[in-house]
Scaffold this active site. Structure first.
Site, short mmCIF file in Angstrom:
data_model
loop_
_atom_site.label_atom_id
_atom_site.label_comp_id
_atom_site.label_asym_id
_atom_site.label_seq_id
_atom_site.Cartn_x
_atom_site.Cartn_y
_atom_site.Cartn_z
N LYS A 63 2.32 -4.29 2.58
CA LYS A 63 1.29 -4.30 3.62
C LYS A 63 0.52 -5.62 3.67
O LYS A 63 -0.23 -5.86 4.62
CB LYS A 63 0.31 -3.14 3.37
CG LYS A 63 0.98 -1.78 3.24
CD LYS A 63 1.77 -1.41 4.46
CE LYS A 63 2.58 -0.16 4.27
NZ LYS A 63 1.79 1.02 3.91
N GLY A 73 -0.27 6.31 11.68
CA GLY A 73 -0.22 7.76 11.74
C GLY A 73 -0.99 8.34 12.91
O GLY A 73 -1.22 9.55 12.97
N GLU A 76 -10.36 7.35 11.88
CA GLU A 76 -10.42 6.47 10.71
C GLU A 76 -11.48 5.39 10.91
O GLU A 76 -12.23 5.07 9.98
CB GLU A 76 -9.05 5.83 10.48
CG GLU A 76 -8.00 6.80 9.96
CD GLU A 76 -6.61 6.21 9.88
OE1 GLU A 76 -5.77 6.79 9.16
OE2 GLU A 76 -6.35 5.19 10.55
N GLY A 124 -5.67 4.08 3.63
CA GLY A 124 -4.57 3.14 3.55
C GLY A 124 -4.63 2.19 4.73
O GLY A 124 -5.54 2.24 5.55
N ALA A 125 -3.63 1.31 4.83
CA ALA A 125 -3.54 0.37 5.95
C ALA A 125 -2.08 0.06 6.22
O ALA A 125 -1.22 0.23 5.36
CB ALA A 125 -4.31 -0.91 5.66
N GLY A 130 -2.35 9.37 5.90
CA GLY A 130 -1.11 8.63 5.72
C GLY A 130 -0.56 8.70 4.31
O GLY A 130 -1.14 9.32 3.41
#
Length: 239
Positions: A136, A112, A118, A97-98, A37
């Site tokens: 986020k 994504g 993940e 990421g998140a 991502g």
């Protein structure tokens, strides 16, 4: 000074990698899972820079998606799988990421469509680190950003019925510049699910994953990460 969302992503990624190297959490010879991502990619790039400048050496990477594999190839980071003997099914660190992060560091991931790989990597790492921009950080999960649920295509209708019984509204994710639904790297489909009222993400992760036909859901609650969140004022918060 106010920095953009993209600049926040880069700042969070660079700060996390440099801090973890300084603290000894990223070290030469380590086995590291690399996420997918727009925030994970700056972390992959920063890691490659620290390898190139000689700060760390002999890093062995396991990628969470085709996107990450291609980035590792471009940056010259050796790629392995969890099944390779040199990796042995476990990692020293996973960095990713998140899409949403609540105050307990529970997550939604999978924007994504790489949530299965993940989660396999995150849940098989000794340490888990998330990098993110300030957008986020949320109070509740599942009411804003849709929760991705990866499903077996042949089970779509019964799975939707089960998810609706849990209060979710479900939308089959459609491709961009591709006719029809998104197909994951694993050959499955994605349902994007939202709730009108907040849910308990830990309980819902278990309930959703117990549905026959569900491969994995995007709630990440069983392993709590260390989180680096960059803000528009140029500061980085560490949770």
């Amino acid at each position: 000074m106010t920095i953009s969302k993209d600049e926040q992503k880069t700042l969070a990624a660079r700060t996390a990698v440099d801090t973890l190297i300084k603290e000894g959490a990223i070290f030469s010879g380590m086995k590291i899972g690399l996420g997918t991502g727009s925030t994970a990619m700056p972390a992959v790039r920063r890691l490659s820079e620290r390898i190139s400048d000689g700060t760390i050496q002999d890093v062995k990477a396991v990628a969470t998606s085709f996107q990450t594999e291609l980035a590792c190839e471009e940056y010259g980071i050796p790629i392995y799988t969890l099944n390779d003997k040199i990796i042995g099914g476990c990692l020293d660190l996973a960095i990713d990421g998140a899409d949403e992060i609540d105050r307990q560091n529970c997550l939604i991931k999978g924007g994504g469509a790489a949530l299965l790989r993940e989660k396999i990597i995150a849940y098989n790492a000794a340490a888990f680190v998330i990098v993110a921009d300030e957008s986020k950080a949320v109070e509740t999960l599942g009411t804003g950003f849709a929760l991705p649920v990866e499903i077996i295509p042949g089970a779509r209708v019964p799975v939707v019925k089960k998810l609706e019984s849990l209060g979710a509204s479900c939308v089959l994710r459609e491709g961009v510049k591709k006719a029809g639904p998104v197909i994951t790297d694993n050959g499955n489909m994605i349902l994007d699910c939202t709730w009108k009222k907040p849910v308990n993400p830990s309980e819902m992760e278990e309930k959703i994953n117990s549905i026959t036909g569900v491969v994995e859901c995007g709630f990440f609650t069983f392993v709590k990460p260390s989180v680096f969140i960059a803000h528009s004022d140029g500061t980085v918060e560490r949770r």
